[in-house]
Motif scaffolding. Structure first.
Motif, PDB file in Angstrom:
ATOM      1  N   GLY A 172       0.743  -1.246   0.000  1.00  0.00           N
ATOM      2  CA  GLY A 172       0.000   0.000   0.000  1.00  0.00           C
ATOM      3  C   GLY A 172       0.771   1.293   0.000  1.00  0.00           C
ATOM      4  N   GLY A 173       2.078   1.303  -0.127  1.00  0.00           N
ATOM      5  CA  GLY A 173       2.768   2.581  -0.065  1.00  0.00           C
ATOM      6  C   GLY A 173       3.850   2.745  -1.099  1.00  0.00           C
ATOM      7  N   SER A 174       4.219   3.996  -1.332  1.00  0.00           N
ATOM      8  CA  SER A 174       5.314   4.301  -2.241  1.00  0.00           C
ATOM      9  C   SER A 174       6.384   5.120  -1.543  1.00  0.00           C
ATOM     10  CB  SER A 174       4.793   5.052  -3.463  1.00  0.00           C
ATOM     11  OG  SER A 174       4.164   6.251  -3.066  1.00  0.00           O
ATOM     12  N   SER A 175       6.258   5.299  -0.222  1.00  0.00           N
ATOM     13  CA  SER A 175       7.169   6.188   0.499  1.00  0.00           C
ATOM     14  C   SER A 175       8.614   5.676   0.480  1.00  0.00           C
ATOM     15  CB  SER A 175       6.698   6.395   1.937  1.00  0.00           C
ATOM     16  OG  SER A 175       6.636   5.163   2.615  1.00  0.00           O
ATOM     17  N   GLN A 176       8.830   4.369   0.541  1.00  0.00           N
ATOM     18  CA  GLN A 176      10.194   3.846   0.518  1.00  0.00           C
ATOM     19  C   GLN A 176      10.806   3.943  -0.871  1.00  0.00           C
ATOM     20  OE1 GLN A 176      10.765   0.084   2.344  1.00  0.00           O
ATOM     21  NE2 GLN A 176       9.810   0.684   4.258  1.00  0.00           N
TER      22      GLN A 176
ATOM     23  N   LEU B   8       8.772   0.019  -5.445  1.00  0.00           N
ATOM     24  CA  LEU B   8       7.339   0.279  -5.435  1.00  0.00           C
ATOM     25  C   LEU B   8       6.594  -0.962  -4.959  1.00  0.00           C
ATOM     26  CD1 LEU B   8       6.720   2.273  -8.723  1.00  0.00           C
ATOM     27  CD2 LEU B   8       6.519   3.106  -6.385  1.00  0.00           C
ATOM     28  N   GLU B   9       5.483  -0.750  -4.282  1.00  0.00           N
ATOM     29  CA  GLU B   9       4.699  -1.849  -3.721  1.00  0.00           C
ATOM     30  C   GLU B   9       3.304  -1.869  -4.330  1.00  0.00           C
ATOM     31  OE1 GLU B   9       4.783  -0.792   0.386  1.00  0.00           O
ATOM     32  OE2 GLU B   9       6.840  -1.485   0.659  1.00  0.00           O
ATOM     33  N   VAL B  10       2.645  -3.002  -4.230  1.00  0.00           N
ATOM     34  CA  VAL B  10       1.257  -3.123  -4.682  1.00  0.00           C
ATOM     35  C   VAL B  10       0.423  -2.060  -3.988  1.00  0.00           C
ATOM     36  CG1 VAL B  10      -0.780  -4.604  -4.645  1.00  0.00           C
ATOM     37  CG2 VAL B  10       1.467  -5.588  -5.118  1.00  0.00           C
ATOM     38  N   GLY B  11      -0.395  -1.379  -4.771  1.00  0.00           N
ATOM     39  CA  GLY B  11      -1.263  -0.354  -4.208  1.00  0.00           C
ATOM     40  C   GLY B  11      -0.667   1.032  -4.194  1.00  0.00           C
ATOM     41  N   SER B  12       0.595   1.170  -4.575  1.00  0.00           N
ATOM     42  CA  SER B  12       1.209   2.498  -4.617  1.00  0.00           C
ATOM     43  C   SER B  12       0.487   3.368  -5.632  1.00  0.00           C
ATOM     44  CB  SER B  12       2.688   2.402  -5.007  1.00  0.00           C
ATOM     45  OG  SER B  12       3.424   1.718  -4.039  1.00  0.00           O
ATOM     46  N   SER B  13       0.230   4.612  -5.273  1.00  0.00           N
ATOM     47  CA  SER B  13      -0.374   5.597  -6.169  1.00  0.00           C
ATOM     48  C   SER B  13       0.606   6.746  -6.335  1.00  0.00           C
ATOM     49  CB  SER B  13      -1.682   6.133  -5.590  1.00  0.00           C
ATOM     50  OG  SER B  13      -2.646   5.130  -5.552  1.00  0.00           O
ATOM     51  N   ILE B  14       0.802   7.150  -7.564  1.00  0.00           N
ATOM     52  CA  ILE B  14       1.741   8.234  -7.857  1.00  0.00           C
ATOM     53  C   ILE B  14       1.057   9.222  -8.787  1.00  0.00           C
ATOM     54  CG2 ILE B  14       3.951   8.824  -8.913  1.00  0.00           C
ATOM     55  CD1 ILE B  14       4.854   5.947  -8.189  1.00  0.00           C
ATOM     56  N   MET B  15       1.030  10.472  -8.381  1.00  0.00           N
ATOM     57  CA  MET B  15       0.456  11.536  -9.204  1.00  0.00           C
ATOM     58  C   MET B  15       1.559  12.175 -10.048  1.00  0.00           C
ATOM     59  SD  MET B  15      -2.740  11.501  -8.471  1.00  0.00           S
ATOM     60  CE  MET B  15      -3.230  12.992  -9.290  1.00  0.00           C
ATOM     61  N   GLY B  16       1.241  12.464 -11.292  1.00  0.00           N
ATOM     62  CA  GLY B  16       2.199  13.118 -12.169  1.00  0.00           C
ATOM     63  C   GLY B  16       2.281  14.609 -11.872  1.00  0.00           C
TER      64      GLY B  16
ATOM     65  N   GLN C 172      -1.588  13.065 -15.157  1.00  0.00           N
ATOM     66  CA  GLN C 172      -1.768  11.620 -15.138  1.00  0.00           C
ATOM     67  C   GLN C 172      -1.554  11.091 -13.719  1.00  0.00           C
ATOM     68  OE1 GLN C 172       1.117  10.220 -18.040  1.00  0.00           O
ATOM     69  NE2 GLN C 172      -0.433  10.212 -19.649  1.00  0.00           N
ATOM     70  N   ALA C 173      -2.070   9.902 -13.469  1.00  0.00           N
ATOM     71  CA  ALA C 173      -1.882   9.230 -12.188  1.00  0.00           C
ATOM     72  C   ALA C 173      -1.522   7.774 -12.467  1.00  0.00           C
ATOM     73  CB  ALA C 173      -3.143   9.303 -11.351  1.00  0.00           C
ATOM     74  N   ALA C 174      -0.625   7.216 -11.670  1.00  0.00           N
ATOM     75  CA  ALA C 174      -0.204   5.824 -11.840  1.00  0.00           C
ATOM     76  C   ALA C 174      -0.586   5.021 -10.605  1.00  0.00           C
ATOM     77  CB  ALA C 174       1.297   5.752 -12.066  1.00  0.00           C
ATOM     78  N   GLN C 175      -0.915   3.773 -10.833  1.00  0.00           N
ATOM     79  CA  GLN C 175      -1.270   2.845  -9.759  1.00  0.00           C
ATOM     80  C   GLN C 175      -0.521   1.543 -10.021  1.00  0.00           C
ATOM     81  OE1 GLN C 175      -3.802   3.584  -7.409  1.00  0.00           O
ATOM     82  NE2 GLN C 175      -3.461   1.692  -6.312  1.00  0.00           N
TER      83      GLN C 175
ATOM     84  N   TYR D 211       0.204  -7.380  -9.827  1.00  0.00           N
ATOM     85  CA  TYR D 211       1.296  -8.056 -10.532  1.00  0.00           C
ATOM     86  C   TYR D 211       2.493  -7.125 -10.716  1.00  0.00           C
ATOM     87  CZ  TYR D 211      -2.199 -11.604 -11.453  1.00  0.00           C
ATOM     88  OH  TYR D 211      -3.164 -12.570 -11.300  1.00  0.00           O
ATOM     89  N   LEU D 212       2.465  -5.985 -10.042  1.00  0.00           N
ATOM     90  CA  LEU D 212       3.501  -4.949 -10.076  1.00  0.00           C
ATOM     91  C   LEU D 212       3.586  -4.239 -11.433  1.00  0.00           C
ATOM     92  CD1 LEU D 212       6.291  -6.645  -7.938  1.00  0.00           C
ATOM     93  CD2 LEU D 212       4.549  -5.003  -7.203  1.00  0.00           C
ATOM     94  N   ASN D 213       2.475  -4.277 -12.200  1.00  0.00           N
ATOM     95  CA  ASN D 213       2.382  -3.476 -13.407  1.00  0.00           C
ATOM     96  C   ASN D 213       2.046  -2.050 -13.023  1.00  0.00           C
ATOM     97  OD1 ASN D 213       2.602  -5.642 -15.411  1.00  0.00           O
ATOM     98  ND2 ASN D 213       0.607  -6.277 -14.644  1.00  0.00           N
ATOM     99  N   ILE D 214       2.499  -1.098 -13.809  1.00  0.00           N
ATOM    100  CA  ILE D 214       2.155   0.306 -13.566  1.00  0.00           C
ATOM    101  C   ILE D 214       1.047   0.691 -14.537  1.00  0.00           C
ATOM    102  CG2 ILE D 214       2.988   2.677 -13.592  1.00  0.00           C
ATOM    103  CD1 ILE D 214       5.750   1.536 -12.900  1.00  0.00           C
ATOM    104  N   ILE D 215      -0.108   1.035 -14.000  1.00  0.00           N
ATOM    105  CA  ILE D 215      -1.257   1.433 -14.786  1.00  0.00           C
ATOM    106  C   ILE D 215      -1.350   2.951 -14.724  1.00  0.00           C
ATOM    107  CG2 ILE D 215      -3.738   1.131 -15.145  1.00  0.00           C
ATOM    108  CD1 ILE D 215      -2.077  -1.504 -15.223  1.00  0.00           C
ATOM    109  N   ILE D 216      -1.294   3.605 -15.900  1.00  0.00           N
ATOM    110  CA  ILE D 216      -1.334   5.072 -15.959  1.00  0.00           C
ATOM    111  C   ILE D 216      -2.650   5.516 -16.551  1.00  0.00           C
ATOM    112  CG2 ILE D 216      -0.221   7.140 -16.887  1.00  0.00           C
ATOM    113  CD1 ILE D 216       2.405   5.536 -16.994  1.00  0.00           C
ATOM    114  N   ASN D 217      -3.321   6.428 -15.859  1.00  0.00           N
ATOM    115  CA  ASN D 217      -4.597   6.996 -16.292  1.00  0.00           C
ATOM    116  C   ASN D 217      -4.540   8.507 -16.165  1.00  0.00           C
ATOM    117  OD1 ASN D 217      -6.206   4.508 -16.628  1.00  0.00           O
ATOM    118  ND2 ASN D 217      -5.824   4.287 -14.455  1.00  0.00           N
ATOM    119  N   LEU D 218      -5.493   9.169 -16.820  1.00  0.00           N
ATOM    120  CA  LEU D 218      -5.655  10.601 -16.586  1.00  0.00           C
ATOM    121  C   LEU D 218      -6.228  10.785 -15.206  1.00  0.00           C
ATOM    122  CD1 LEU D 218      -7.167  11.734 -20.006  1.00  0.00           C
ATOM    123  CD2 LEU D 218      -4.858  12.135 -19.158  1.00  0.00           C
ATOM    124  N   SER D 219      -5.712  11.785 -14.487  1.00  0.00           N
ATOM    125  CA  SER D 219      -6.210  12.000 -13.117  1.00  0.00           C
ATOM    126  C   SER D 219      -7.414  12.900 -13.114  1.00  0.00           C
ATOM    127  CB  SER D 219      -5.109  12.586 -12.234  1.00  0.00           C
ATOM    128  OG  SER D 219      -4.649  13.802 -12.742  1.00  0.00           O
TER     129      SER D 219
END
Length: 101
Positions: A31-35, A61-69, A86-89, A93-101
């Protein structure tokens, strides 16, 4: 067949076969991206205009990490750019899914 003046140098074979489907294992949700956060730097997304951009270590990066562009995710063999707006999740499976935020 040298007597006919023909010499075959290259042969090509295409093959199709049924194989067992590999099983993919889901990563455990953390659930986090802080590390994974490495810092930030100025990046040019438009001509003549730099934007302060967060930089992440993709290997951490971990499962559930959210990153805003805007953001950049660095891996050993590639780089993922998340544009402004854009926003990434990170999925299970550790894929990065990018969508418009």
């Amino acid at each position: 067949f040298r007597e006919a003046g023909i010499e075959a140098v290259t042969f090509r074979v295409d093959l199709t076969a049924k194989t067992a489907k590999p099983s993919l294992k889901k990563a455990a949700p953390m659930g986090g991206s802080s590390q994974a956060f490495k810092g930030s730097r100025k990046v040019f997304f438009e001509r003549g205009k730099s934007i302060d951009t967060r930089i992440y270590d993709g290997e951490r990066l971990e499962v559930g990490s959210s990153i805003m562009g805007p953001a950049i995710i660095e891996y050993r063999g590639t780089t993922v750019v998340i544009l402004p707006g854009q926003a990434a999740q990170v999925d299970s499976y550790l894929n990065i899914i990018i969508n418009l935020s």
